[in-house]
Design a protein around this motif. Structure first.
Motif, PDB file in Angstrom:
ATOM      1  N   GLY A 210     -12.128 -14.440   4.707  1.00 61.98           N
ATOM      2  CA  GLY A 210     -10.809 -13.982   4.276  1.00 61.98           C
ATOM      3  C   GLY A 210     -10.751 -12.471   4.220  1.00 61.98           C
ATOM      4  O   GLY A 210     -11.732 -11.782   4.475  1.00 61.98           O
ATOM      5  N   ILE A 211      -9.567 -11.944   3.897  1.00 64.55           N
ATOM      6  CA  ILE A 211      -9.352 -10.500   3.809  1.00 64.55           C
ATOM      7  C   ILE A 211      -9.306 -10.113   2.341  1.00 64.55           C
ATOM      8  O   ILE A 211      -8.555 -10.682   1.554  1.00 64.55           O
ATOM      9  CB  ILE A 211      -8.059 -10.095   4.540  1.00 64.55           C
ATOM     10  N   TYR A 212     -10.105  -9.151   1.980  1.00 63.27           N
ATOM     11  CA  TYR A 212     -10.343  -8.779   0.588  1.00 63.27           C
ATOM     12  C   TYR A 212      -9.186  -7.967   0.007  1.00 63.27           C
ATOM     13  O   TYR A 212      -8.642  -7.083   0.663  1.00 63.27           O
ATOM     14  CB  TYR A 212     -11.624  -7.955   0.523  1.00 63.27           C
ATOM     15  N   CYS A 213      -8.839  -8.266  -1.246  1.00 62.44           N
ATOM     16  CA  CYS A 213      -7.833  -7.515  -1.975  1.00 62.44           C
ATOM     17  C   CYS A 213      -8.527  -6.576  -2.953  1.00 62.44           C
ATOM     18  O   CYS A 213      -9.231  -7.035  -3.858  1.00 62.44           O
ATOM     19  CB  CYS A 213      -6.892  -8.448  -2.734  1.00 62.44           C
ATOM     20  N   GLU A 214      -8.346  -5.282  -2.761  1.00 67.33           N
ATOM     21  CA  GLU A 214      -8.971  -4.287  -3.635  1.00 67.33           C
ATOM     22  C   GLU A 214      -8.455  -4.388  -5.066  1.00 67.33           C
ATOM     23  O   GLU A 214      -9.152  -4.052  -6.013  1.00 67.33           O
ATOM     24  CB  GLU A 214      -8.714  -2.877  -3.098  1.00 67.33           C
ATOM     25  N   ALA A 215      -7.221  -4.850  -5.238  1.00 63.70           N
ATOM     26  CA  ALA A 215      -6.603  -4.868  -6.566  1.00 63.70           C
ATOM     27  C   ALA A 215      -7.161  -5.983  -7.457  1.00 63.70           C
ATOM     28  O   ALA A 215      -7.590  -5.731  -8.584  1.00 63.70           O
ATOM     29  CB  ALA A 215      -5.092  -5.005  -6.436  1.00 63.70           C
ATOM     30  N   CYS A 216      -7.170  -7.218  -6.954  1.00 66.39           N
ATOM     31  CA  CYS A 216      -7.590  -8.349  -7.803  1.00 66.39           C
ATOM     32  C   CYS A 216      -8.940  -8.933  -7.408  1.00 66.39           C
ATOM     33  O   CYS A 216      -9.372  -9.942  -7.959  1.00 66.39           O
ATOM     34  CB  CYS A 216      -6.526  -9.436  -7.814  1.00 66.39           C
ATOM     35  N   LYS A 217      -9.617  -8.317  -6.428  1.00 63.77           N
ATOM     36  CA  LYS A 217     -10.976  -8.698  -6.027  1.00 63.77           C
ATOM     37  C   LYS A 217     -11.059 -10.128  -5.518  1.00 63.77           C
ATOM     38  O   LYS A 217     -12.047 -10.832  -5.725  1.00 63.77           O
ATOM     39  CB  LYS A 217     -11.957  -8.533  -7.204  1.00 63.77           C
ATOM     40  N   THR A 218     -10.024 -10.598  -4.829  1.00 71.53           N
ATOM     41  CA  THR A 218     -10.044 -11.936  -4.234  1.00 71.53           C
ATOM     42  C   THR A 218      -9.900 -11.808  -2.722  1.00 71.53           C
ATOM     43  O   THR A 218      -9.730 -10.720  -2.177  1.00 71.53           O
ATOM     44  CB  THR A 218      -8.893 -12.797  -4.775  1.00 71.53           C
ATOM     45  N   PHE A 219      -9.956 -12.965  -2.015  1.00 71.18           N
ATOM     46  CA  PHE A 219      -9.851 -12.994  -0.552  1.00 71.18           C
ATOM     47  C   PHE A 219      -8.608 -13.775  -0.146  1.00 71.18           C
ATOM     48  O   PHE A 219      -8.671 -14.709   0.639  1.00 71.18           O
ATOM     49  CB  PHE A 219     -11.110 -13.619   0.046  1.00 71.18           C
ATOM     50  N   ASN A 220      -7.478 -13.368  -0.689  1.00 70.42           N
ATOM     51  CA  ASN A 220      -6.229 -14.107  -0.467  1.00 70.42           C
ATOM     52  C   ASN A 220      -5.176 -13.274   0.256  1.00 70.42           C
ATOM     53  O   ASN A 220      -3.981 -13.518   0.104  1.00 70.42           O
ATOM     54  CB  ASN A 220      -5.660 -14.573  -1.815  1.00 70.42           C
ATOM     55  N   VAL A 221      -5.579 -12.308   1.048  1.00 72.43           N
ATOM     56  CA  VAL A 221      -4.624 -11.453   1.742  1.00 72.43           C
ATOM     57  C   VAL A 221      -4.196 -12.103   3.055  1.00 72.43           C
ATOM     58  O   VAL A 221      -5.033 -12.586   3.817  1.00 72.43           O
ATOM     59  CB  VAL A 221      -5.243 -10.063   2.016  1.00 72.43           C
ATOM     60  N   ALA A 222      -2.907 -12.098   3.303  1.00 66.49           N
ATOM     61  CA  ALA A 222      -2.351 -12.685   4.536  1.00 66.49           C
ATOM     62  C   ALA A 222      -1.300 -11.735   5.110  1.00 66.49           C
ATOM     63  O   ALA A 222      -0.798 -10.838   4.428  1.00 66.49           O
ATOM     64  CB  ALA A 222      -1.740 -14.051   4.246  1.00 66.49           C
ATOM     65  N   ARG A 223      -0.953 -11.967   6.392  1.00 69.83           N
ATOM     66  CA  ARG A 223       0.026 -11.126   7.078  1.00 69.83           C
ATOM     67  C   ARG A 223       1.431 -11.581   6.712  1.00 69.83           C
ATOM     68  O   ARG A 223       1.792 -12.755   6.899  1.00 69.83           O
ATOM     69  CB  ARG A 223      -0.180 -11.229   8.597  1.00 69.83           C
ATOM     70  N   GLU A 224       2.242 -10.658   6.165  1.00 62.97           N
ATOM     71  CA  GLU A 224       3.618 -10.959   5.786  1.00 62.97           C
ATOM     72  C   GLU A 224       4.518  -9.790   6.176  1.00 62.97           C
ATOM     73  O   GLU A 224       4.395  -8.692   5.632  1.00 62.97           O
ATOM     74  CB  GLU A 224       3.726 -11.192   4.268  1.00 62.97           C
TER      75      GLU A 224
ATOM     76  N   ARG B  50       4.883  -7.612   8.734  1.00 56.26           N
ATOM     77  CA  ARG B  50       4.239  -6.386   9.204  1.00 56.26           C
ATOM     78  C   ARG B  50       3.391  -5.695   8.145  1.00 56.26           C
ATOM     79  O   ARG B  50       3.037  -4.527   8.286  1.00 56.26           O
ATOM     80  CB  ARG B  50       5.294  -5.401   9.746  1.00 56.26           C
ATOM     81  N   ARG B  51       3.096  -6.385   7.090  1.00 56.72           N
ATOM     82  CA  ARG B  51       2.202  -5.871   6.054  1.00 56.72           C
ATOM     83  C   ARG B  51       1.188  -6.942   5.693  1.00 56.72           C
ATOM     84  O   ARG B  51       1.360  -8.119   5.990  1.00 56.72           O
ATOM     85  CB  ARG B  51       2.982  -5.482   4.786  1.00 56.72           C
ATOM     86  N   TRP B  52       0.130  -6.497   5.038  1.00 58.38           N
ATOM     87  CA  TRP B  52      -0.842  -7.435   4.479  1.00 58.38           C
ATOM     88  C   TRP B  52      -0.550  -7.567   2.990  1.00 58.38           C
ATOM     89  O   TRP B  52      -0.465  -6.576   2.282  1.00 58.38           O
ATOM     90  CB  TRP B  52      -2.271  -6.924   4.702  1.00 58.38           C
ATOM     91  N   GLN B  53      -0.384  -8.831   2.554  1.00 62.64           N
ATOM     92  CA  GLN B  53      -0.025  -9.058   1.153  1.00 62.64           C
ATOM     93  C   GLN B  53      -0.970 -10.067   0.529  1.00 62.64           C
ATOM     94  O   GLN B  53      -1.320 -11.082   1.137  1.00 62.64           O
ATOM     95  CB  GLN B  53       1.416  -9.571   1.049  1.00 62.64           C
ATOM     96  N   CYS B  54      -1.375  -9.778  -0.723  1.00 65.32           N
ATOM     97  CA  CYS B  54      -2.264 -10.686  -1.449  1.00 65.32           C
ATOM     98  C   CYS B  54      -1.441 -11.795  -2.091  1.00 65.32           C
ATOM     99  O   CYS B  54      -0.511 -11.522  -2.861  1.00 65.32           O
ATOM    100  CB  CYS B  54      -3.038  -9.913  -2.512  1.00 65.32           C
ATOM    101  N   ASP B  55      -1.771 -13.044  -1.775  1.00 64.30           N
ATOM    102  CA  ASP B  55      -1.056 -14.183  -2.349  1.00 64.30           C
ATOM    103  C   ASP B  55      -1.327 -14.330  -3.835  1.00 64.30           C
ATOM    104  O   ASP B  55      -0.549 -14.960  -4.558  1.00 64.30           O
ATOM    105  CB  ASP B  55      -1.464 -15.478  -1.633  1.00 64.30           C
ATOM    106  N   ALA B  56      -2.415 -13.749  -4.324  1.00 65.82           N
ATOM    107  CA  ALA B  56      -2.782 -13.894  -5.728  1.00 65.82           C
ATOM    108  C   ALA B  56      -2.058 -12.901  -6.628  1.00 65.82           C
ATOM    109  O   ALA B  56      -1.540 -13.262  -7.681  1.00 65.82           O
ATOM    110  CB  ALA B  56      -4.293 -13.742  -5.894  1.00 65.82           C
TER     111      ALA B  56
END
Length: 294
Positions: A201-215, A217-223
């Motif tokens: 998965g793609i790492y989220c620097e903010a919440c330290k999870t791997f829930n980033v997806a393409r939304e 034209r941006r990458w957004q963390c689902d968490a």
């Protein structure tokens, strides 16, 4: 790995302290100074913290950011330190490293027709370092003594009318033209780590999870909802740092946990990457001479 990271960061701080102190090296005679010089002889790579070129001699500066009571054992050649708690730690002898670097540079200079004698100096940069004994054959000091010891070292060598300002700039150019970038082994290879240990998965620097997806034209963390413009590109470079310097679309989709091959194809269009082959046979690798930081 945390221990190695700590030592690397300490080394970088020490090298910066060394460079900051060097501004006091004011001389009416011409000189050239090179920092973090990486060269090779055959398959022998060497990285030198500082290389000072003067009209009389070239001086290697080796920085060590080691604190505590520091001891060089003359009889055995061992080097050890006692920390603030009195714990004794035996380490690689940095004086031996200076001797190796001097031997390397002498041979490298001979091969490249640079007619300068070579000397070396070991400089301890830690603020709480105490030199309780010194090595027999290596010039050694703490960083606040470095400049005076440098001048004393240079004065021991005879002057040469051949080594003028033009000659030193020429030698510097020869060295810079043959610099060899350091190539870090992939993390999984260096530490013999099973690829399955790494989360997908793609790492989220903010919440330290791997829930980033393409939304949109941006990458957004689902968490947590945080968005990023570069999370995907950074994750691709993470892959190369962890597993190696070549990949294909399928491997990246698995690592990033992204099903859309077209999204991954766009991620692989970064300038730092080179494409080989076509269509499903395409492979991507880091450009020669590039680093992940670039």
């Amino acid at each position: 790995m945390e221990r190695e990271l700590f030592l690397a960061e300490a080394g970088i701080r020490g090298e910066k302290r060394l460079q900051k102190k060097f501004v006091e090296f004011y001389s009416s005679e011409p000189f050239e100074i090179l920092w973090n010089t990486s060269l090779t002889l055959g398959n022998w790579p060497v990285q030198i913290d500082g290389l000072l070129l003067t009209q009389k001699v070239a001086v290697i500066l080796e920085s060590k950011n080691i604190s505590g009571e520091l001891h060089f054992e003359t009889r055995t050649g061992e080097f050890f330190r006692n920390d603030v708690n009195g714990v004794k730690t035996i380490m690689d002898n940095p004086a031996v490293q200076v001797e190796k670097h001097m031997r390397f540079i002498r041979m490298w200079f001979a091969e490249n027709k640079i007619p300068l004698p070579v000397d070396g100096m070991l400089v301890f940069t830690a603020l709480k370092a105490e030199l309780c004994s010194l090595p027999q054959n290596t010039r050694t000091c703490r960083h606040h003594h470095m400049i005076e010891l440098l001048f004393k070292t240079i004065e021991e060598y005879p002057s040469s009318t051949q080594q003028n300002r033009h000659a030193l700039k020429k030698y510097r150019k020869i060295i810079e033209n043959q610099l060899t970038p350091y190539i870090q082994k992939p993390i999984a290879v260096q530490y013999s780590m099973d690829p399955h240990l790494f989360k997908r998965g793609i790492y989220c620097e903010a919440c330290k999870t791997f829930n980033v997806a393409r939304e949109r034209r941006r990458w957004q963390c689902d968490a947590c909802g945080i968005t990023s413009l570069t999370a995907g590109e950074e994750a691709v470079l993470d892959y190369f740092a962890i597993f190696g310097f070549q990949a294909n679309n399928e491997k990246l989709r698995t690592f990033l946990n992204v099903d859309d091959r077209h999204i991954v194809k766009r991620l692989l269009s970064q300038e730092i990457l080179t494409k080989e082959g076509s269509r499903r046979h395409s492979k991507y690798s880091l450009n020669e001479g590039k680093t992940l930081q670039e």
